[in-house]
Scaffold this active site. Sequence first.
Site, PDB file in Angstrom:
ATOM      1  N   LYS A  11       0.812  -1.220   0.000  1.00  0.00           N
ATOM      2  CA  LYS A  11       0.000   0.000   0.000  1.00  0.00           C
ATOM      3  C   LYS A  11       0.851   1.279   0.000  1.00  0.00           C
ATOM      4  O   LYS A  11       2.058   1.233   0.261  1.00  0.00           O
ATOM      5  CB  LYS A  11      -0.927  -0.024   1.224  1.00  0.00           C
ATOM      6  CG  LYS A  11      -1.985  -1.135   1.171  1.00  0.00           C
ATOM      7  CD  LYS A  11      -2.948  -1.034   2.364  1.00  0.00           C
ATOM      8  CE  LYS A  11      -4.010  -2.114   2.310  1.00  0.00           C
ATOM      9  NZ  LYS A  11      -4.975  -1.984   3.455  1.00  0.00           N
ATOM     10  N   TYR A  51     -12.532  -1.834  -3.352  1.00  0.00           N
ATOM     11  CA  TYR A  51     -12.992  -1.943  -1.963  1.00  0.00           C
ATOM     12  C   TYR A  51     -14.519  -1.793  -1.836  1.00  0.00           C
ATOM     13  O   TYR A  51     -15.013  -1.477  -0.751  1.00  0.00           O
ATOM     14  CB  TYR A  51     -12.284  -0.894  -1.097  1.00  0.00           C
ATOM     15  CG  TYR A  51     -10.936  -1.351  -0.556  1.00  0.00           C
ATOM     16  CD1 TYR A  51     -10.820  -2.504   0.225  1.00  0.00           C
ATOM     17  CD2 TYR A  51      -9.781  -0.618  -0.802  1.00  0.00           C
ATOM     18  CE1 TYR A  51      -9.603  -2.920   0.734  1.00  0.00           C
ATOM     19  CE2 TYR A  51      -8.538  -1.031  -0.287  1.00  0.00           C
ATOM     20  CZ  TYR A  51      -8.471  -2.177   0.478  1.00  0.00           C
ATOM     21  OH  TYR A  51      -7.257  -2.583   0.999  1.00  0.00           O
ATOM     22  N   PHE A  59     -15.235   4.278   7.146  1.00  0.00           N
ATOM     23  CA  PHE A  59     -13.882   4.640   6.714  1.00  0.00           C
ATOM     24  C   PHE A  59     -13.685   4.502   5.202  1.00  0.00           C
ATOM     25  O   PHE A  59     -12.582   4.695   4.700  1.00  0.00           O
ATOM     26  CB  PHE A  59     -12.846   3.776   7.455  1.00  0.00           C
ATOM     27  CG  PHE A  59     -13.083   2.285   7.312  1.00  0.00           C
ATOM     28  CD1 PHE A  59     -12.707   1.596   6.175  1.00  0.00           C
ATOM     29  CD2 PHE A  59     -13.692   1.575   8.347  1.00  0.00           C
ATOM     30  CE1 PHE A  59     -12.931   0.228   6.048  1.00  0.00           C
ATOM     31  CE2 PHE A  59     -13.928   0.197   8.229  1.00  0.00           C
ATOM     32  CZ  PHE A  59     -13.539  -0.472   7.063  1.00  0.00           C
ATOM     33  N   ARG A  87      -2.149 -14.181   4.916  1.00  0.00           N
ATOM     34  CA  ARG A  87      -2.837 -13.477   6.003  1.00  0.00           C
ATOM     35  C   ARG A  87      -2.025 -13.588   7.304  1.00  0.00           C
ATOM     36  O   ARG A  87      -1.981 -12.653   8.102  1.00  0.00           O
ATOM     37  CB  ARG A  87      -4.256 -14.032   6.215  1.00  0.00           C
ATOM     38  CG  ARG A  87      -5.212 -13.871   5.028  1.00  0.00           C
ATOM     39  CD  ARG A  87      -5.635 -12.453   4.752  1.00  0.00           C
ATOM     40  NE  ARG A  87      -6.154 -11.756   5.890  1.00  0.00           N
ATOM     41  CZ  ARG A  87      -6.818 -10.590   5.818  1.00  0.00           C
ATOM     42  NH1 ARG A  87      -7.048 -10.020   4.638  1.00  0.00           N
ATOM     43  NH2 ARG A  87      -7.227  -9.981   6.888  1.00  0.00           N
ATOM     44  N   THR A  93      -5.407  -6.767  10.981  1.00  0.00           N
ATOM     45  CA  THR A  93      -5.704  -5.493  10.305  1.00  0.00           C
ATOM     46  C   THR A  93      -5.169  -4.297  11.095  1.00  0.00           C
ATOM     47  O   THR A  93      -4.547  -3.396  10.532  1.00  0.00           O
ATOM     48  CB  THR A  93      -7.238  -5.351  10.125  1.00  0.00           C
ATOM     49  OG1 THR A  93      -7.731  -6.526   9.472  1.00  0.00           O
ATOM     50  CG2 THR A  93      -7.582  -4.112   9.326  1.00  0.00           C
ATOM     51  N   ARG A 104       2.484  -6.188   9.356  1.00  0.00           N
ATOM     52  CA  ARG A 104       1.768  -5.055   9.960  1.00  0.00           C
ATOM     53  C   ARG A 104       2.343  -4.684  11.320  1.00  0.00           C
ATOM     54  O   ARG A 104       2.394  -3.499  11.669  1.00  0.00           O
ATOM     55  CB  ARG A 104       0.279  -5.356  10.016  1.00  0.00           C
ATOM     56  CG  ARG A 104      -0.370  -5.199   8.620  1.00  0.00           C
ATOM     57  CD  ARG A 104      -1.725  -5.798   8.540  1.00  0.00           C
ATOM     58  NE  ARG A 104      -2.474  -5.354   7.368  1.00  0.00           N
ATOM     59  CZ  ARG A 104      -3.642  -5.877   6.992  1.00  0.00           C
ATOM     60  NH1 ARG A 104      -4.194  -6.850   7.697  1.00  0.00           N
ATOM     61  NH2 ARG A 104      -4.264  -5.432   5.919  1.00  0.00           N
ATOM     62  N   ASN A 114      -2.073   0.416   6.701  1.00  0.00           N
ATOM     63  CA  ASN A 114      -1.502  -0.804   7.285  1.00  0.00           C
ATOM     64  C   ASN A 114      -0.665  -1.640   6.309  1.00  0.00           C
ATOM     65  O   ASN A 114      -0.576  -2.855   6.438  1.00  0.00           O
ATOM     66  CB  ASN A 114      -2.607  -1.629   7.959  1.00  0.00           C
ATOM     67  CG  ASN A 114      -3.702  -2.031   6.993  1.00  0.00           C
ATOM     68  OD1 ASN A 114      -3.611  -1.758   5.808  1.00  0.00           O
ATOM     69  ND2 ASN A 114      -4.733  -2.677   7.503  1.00  0.00           N
ATOM     70  N   HIS A 117      -2.367  -5.354   1.615  1.00  0.00           N
ATOM     71  CA  HIS A 117      -3.669  -6.017   1.440  1.00  0.00           C
ATOM     72  C   HIS A 117      -3.398  -7.468   1.078  1.00  0.00           C
ATOM     73  O   HIS A 117      -2.450  -7.757   0.350  1.00  0.00           O
ATOM     74  CB  HIS A 117      -4.466  -5.369   0.300  1.00  0.00           C
ATOM     75  CG  HIS A 117      -5.622  -6.230  -0.142  1.00  0.00           C
ATOM     76  ND1 HIS A 117      -6.839  -6.200   0.497  1.00  0.00           N
ATOM     77  CD2 HIS A 117      -5.718  -7.190  -1.107  1.00  0.00           C
ATOM     78  CE1 HIS A 117      -7.641  -7.102  -0.075  1.00  0.00           C
ATOM     79  NE2 HIS A 117      -6.987  -7.709  -1.060  1.00  0.00           N
ATOM     80  N   GLU A 128      -9.932 -10.633  -7.391  1.00  0.00           N
ATOM     81  CA  GLU A 128      -8.955  -9.554  -7.228  1.00  0.00           C
ATOM     82  C   GLU A 128      -7.785  -9.701  -8.209  1.00  0.00           C
ATOM     83  O   GLU A 128      -7.317  -8.711  -8.772  1.00  0.00           O
ATOM     84  CB  GLU A 128      -8.457  -9.528  -5.777  1.00  0.00           C
ATOM     85  CG  GLU A 128      -9.555  -9.071  -4.813  1.00  0.00           C
ATOM     86  CD  GLU A 128      -9.179  -9.179  -3.338  1.00  0.00           C
ATOM     87  OE1 GLU A 128     -10.026  -8.798  -2.507  1.00  0.00           O
ATOM     88  OE2 GLU A 128      -8.068  -9.639  -3.007  1.00  0.00           O
TER      89      GLU A 128
END
Length: 140
Positions: A11, A51, A59, A87, A93, A104, A114, A117, A128
């Site tokens: 990100k 998203y 948010f 993950r 998150t 993270r 964070n 993704h 995706e």
Amino acid sequence: MALERTFSIIKPDATRRNLTGAINAKFEEAGLRIVAQKRIQMTKAQAGKFYEVHAERPFYDELCDFMCSAPVVVQVLEGEGAIAKNREIMGATNPADAAPGTIRAEFAESVGENSVHGSDAPETAAVEIAYFFAGLELVG
Ligand code: DAT
Ligand code: MG
């Protein structure tokens, strides 16, 4: 466990701080192979579509602004159980809840910014990946 592919984004908070290599090292050290990767800058509309599932969350607008605020690195990661494994490598998150050693925990700046993704299920991974990559770009 089956060989899987999952979709990943490094990100804007992470690309801004030159963390692409450090984050990719975490994937490769854990046995995930980066089978496709490119650096792009999304428009707000593209981020909004990506998203879409969060459109009703408070948010959402801030998240879309953040995701198009700087370049991102979109990637396809391959490995045994890649979706769950990624993950795990990413961590929770909210970085405050992320296990030590996860991306993270080490790099994220906040719950919103964070660093990474990762797809959460085989169905979302397929959608995706197809949103960002053509089949010919997945070189294995
Ligand atoms: P994840 O990215 O771990 O799959 P998610 O799908 O629940 O988490 O949310 C997508 C992104 O939205 C998340 O990476 C950052 C942002 N986000 C989630 N919860 C948030 C919150 N409470 N405040 C601000 N941003 C949030
Ligand atoms: Mg998610």
